[in-house]
Motif scaffolding. Sequence first.
Motif, PDB file in Angstrom:
ATOM      1  N   ARG A  16      -1.329  -1.173  -4.319  1.00  0.00           N
ATOM      2  CA  ARG A  16      -2.507  -0.342  -4.081  1.00  0.00           C
ATOM      3  C   ARG A  16      -2.042   1.088  -3.784  1.00  0.00           C
ATOM      4  NH1 ARG A  16      -7.469  -2.414  -2.621  1.00  0.00           N
ATOM      5  NH2 ARG A  16      -9.009  -0.908  -1.889  1.00  0.00           N
ATOM      6  N   VAL A  17      -2.337   1.991  -4.699  1.00  0.00           N
ATOM      7  CA  VAL A  17      -1.986   3.400  -4.525  1.00  0.00           C
ATOM      8  C   VAL A  17      -3.226   4.105  -3.973  1.00  0.00           C
ATOM      9  CG1 VAL A  17      -1.152   5.490  -5.636  1.00  0.00           C
ATOM     10  CG2 VAL A  17      -0.352   3.253  -6.440  1.00  0.00           C
ATOM     11  N   VAL A  18      -3.127   4.638  -2.768  1.00  0.00           N
ATOM     12  CA  VAL A  18      -4.285   5.151  -2.038  1.00  0.00           C
ATOM     13  C   VAL A  18      -4.173   6.665  -1.894  1.00  0.00           C
ATOM     14  CG1 VAL A  18      -5.619   5.015   0.092  1.00  0.00           C
ATOM     15  CG2 VAL A  18      -4.456   2.974  -0.784  1.00  0.00           C
ATOM     16  N   GLY A  19      -5.189   7.373  -2.345  1.00  0.00           N
ATOM     17  CA  GLY A  19      -5.195   8.824  -2.271  1.00  0.00           C
ATOM     18  C   GLY A  19      -5.500   9.345  -0.884  1.00  0.00           C
ATOM     19  N   GLY A  20      -5.372  10.652  -0.738  1.00  0.00           N
ATOM     20  CA  GLY A  20      -5.687  11.297   0.524  1.00  0.00           C
ATOM     21  C   GLY A  20      -7.184  11.490   0.695  1.00  0.00           C
ATOM     22  N   SER A  21      -7.574  11.891   1.887  1.00  0.00           N
ATOM     23  CA  SER A  21      -8.993  12.068   2.199  1.00  0.00           C
ATOM     24  C   SER A  21      -9.392  13.534   2.297  1.00  0.00           C
ATOM     25  CB  SER A  21      -9.327  11.351   3.509  1.00  0.00           C
ATOM     26  OG  SER A  21      -8.526  11.848   4.573  1.00  0.00           O
ATOM     27  N   ARG A  22      -8.454  14.455   1.948  1.00  0.00           N
ATOM     28  CA  ARG A  22      -8.749  15.880   2.003  1.00  0.00           C
ATOM     29  C   ARG A  22      -8.382  16.537   0.674  1.00  0.00           C
ATOM     30  NH1 ARG A  22      -5.100  15.630   6.046  1.00  0.00           N
ATOM     31  NH2 ARG A  22      -3.944  17.318   5.034  1.00  0.00           N
ATOM     32  N   SER A  23      -9.130  17.541   0.294  1.00  0.00           N
ATOM     33  CA  SER A  23      -8.877  18.236  -0.969  1.00  0.00           C
ATOM     34  C   SER A  23      -7.487  18.844  -1.023  1.00  0.00           C
ATOM     35  CB  SER A  23      -9.916  19.346  -1.180  1.00  0.00           C
ATOM     36  OG  SER A  23     -11.204  18.812  -1.322  1.00  0.00           O
ATOM     37  N   GLU A  35       0.843  -1.203   0.000  1.00  0.00           N
ATOM     38  CA  GLU A  35       0.000   0.000   0.000  1.00  0.00           C
ATOM     39  C   GLU A  35       0.872   1.244   0.000  1.00  0.00           C
ATOM     40  OE1 GLU A  35      -3.771   0.178   2.192  1.00  0.00           O
ATOM     41  OE2 GLU A  35      -2.955   1.943   3.223  1.00  0.00           O
ATOM     42  N   TYR A  36       0.535   2.174  -0.881  1.00  0.00           N
ATOM     43  CA  TYR A  36       1.289   3.401  -1.066  1.00  0.00           C
ATOM     44  C   TYR A  36       0.345   4.580  -0.837  1.00  0.00           C
ATOM     45  CZ  TYR A  36       4.525   0.249  -3.476  1.00  0.00           C
ATOM     46  OH  TYR A  36       5.366  -0.797  -3.800  1.00  0.00           O
ATOM     47  N   ARG A  37       0.508   5.295   0.257  1.00  0.00           N
ATOM     48  CA  ARG A  37      -0.280   6.496   0.489  1.00  0.00           C
ATOM     49  C   ARG A  37       0.276   7.603  -0.393  1.00  0.00           C
ATOM     50  NH1 ARG A  37      -4.953   5.605   3.212  1.00  0.00           N
ATOM     51  NH2 ARG A  37      -4.926   7.848   3.662  1.00  0.00           N
ATOM     52  N   SER A  38      -0.615   8.283  -1.095  1.00  0.00           N
ATOM     53  CA  SER A  38      -0.109   9.178  -2.119  1.00  0.00           C
ATOM     54  C   SER A  38      -0.952  10.429  -2.274  1.00  0.00           C
ATOM     55  CB  SER A  38      -0.054   8.440  -3.462  1.00  0.00           C
ATOM     56  OG  SER A  38       0.464   9.259  -4.483  1.00  0.00           O
ATOM     57  N   GLY A  39      -0.256  11.530  -2.546  1.00  0.00           N
ATOM     58  CA  GLY A  39      -0.907  12.705  -3.079  1.00  0.00           C
ATOM     59  C   GLY A  39      -0.953  12.583  -4.593  1.00  0.00           C
ATOM     60  N   SER A  40      -1.023  13.696  -5.290  1.00  0.00           N
ATOM     61  CA  SER A  40      -1.157  13.664  -6.741  1.00  0.00           C
ATOM     62  C   SER A  40       0.115  13.146  -7.408  1.00  0.00           C
ATOM     63  CB  SER A  40      -1.476  15.060  -7.259  1.00  0.00           C
ATOM     64  OG  SER A  40      -2.712  15.513  -6.745  1.00  0.00           O
ATOM     65  N   LEU A  41      -0.072  12.469  -8.536  1.00  0.00           N
ATOM     66  CA  LEU A  41       1.030  11.910  -9.320  1.00  0.00           C
ATOM     67  C   LEU A  41       0.952  12.461 -10.738  1.00  0.00           C
ATOM     68  CD1 LEU A  41       0.793   8.167  -8.207  1.00  0.00           C
ATOM     69  CD2 LEU A  41       2.512   9.841  -7.470  1.00  0.00           C
TER      70      LEU A  41
END
Length: 282
Positions: free
Chosen positions: A83-90, A62-68
């Motif tokens: 699994r590339v997982v985005g953040g939960s805040r804008s 699992e990779y926690r990620s901002g924009s790529l």
Amino acid sequence: MTRVPKPKTTASLTLAVLTLMGFDWCQARDFRVCGFHGADIQRSIDSAAAAGGGRVVVAPGEYRSGSLRLRSRVELHLEKGARVVGGSRSDEYYSFPSEICAIRPENSSKVFVFAWEESDIAITGEGVIDGMGLEFFDRSDLSFGGGRFFAKPPCERPRMLQLVRCDGVRIQGATFLNSPCWTMLLRQCSNVCLEDVVVDADQRIINSDGLDIDGCKNVRVVNSRFKTGDDCLIVRAIREPGNESRIVCEDVVVENARLKLVVGADAAVRSLVVKATGEECV
């Protein structure tokens, strides 16, 4: 939307056919991601681009990620179990530049994976990109659309993939999960192939379109599955604000796709071929 019995060409996505369509996939070396954060993935993408191209390999985990940001002649390969997982805040996401694309669906410029004016880019493999869609909503408030959808949140919701004026795009095998808003927006791209792609959105999330093909040319969508809370697949040609130049979306083939909601088309569309299966395909 006009349905016709057969496409002009066979939508075979072998490498030989992709080459004939104008694709130029590099055969450069692999760049394996070291670390389990989105910043590690971006460093590998940038290193591959600086070397003239290559394949960025994301191993299981699992990779926690901002924009790529995708780059020319670089393939982002997600191995099975990655699994590339985005953040939960804008504020964890990049705002797409308005001078590149002034279109802001759902009043949001936020994007997860993005590129503009790049060529020969790819996302491949059996891994998952997870947009964390439910984290943007108050799940106790199912008040929109007669109780069908969660109420729209006040924050900007990111699109999972936005490509603008890119040429030679291949998306193959990957799963796009839990989009907070539109899953994929392709804007004025050319020579695009999507094959064996899965889009799986929570159907209580409003505006979770699967694939928006906007003003593109030569697009093939084959053997893919879409489940969304809005249009599974829509073909359109939106004019930029203040620009009266005519935009056309043309030469689009959708074949052997399973669509759990709807196919739509609007604006200036030419040569749209749909061969789809699905209990709720319209």
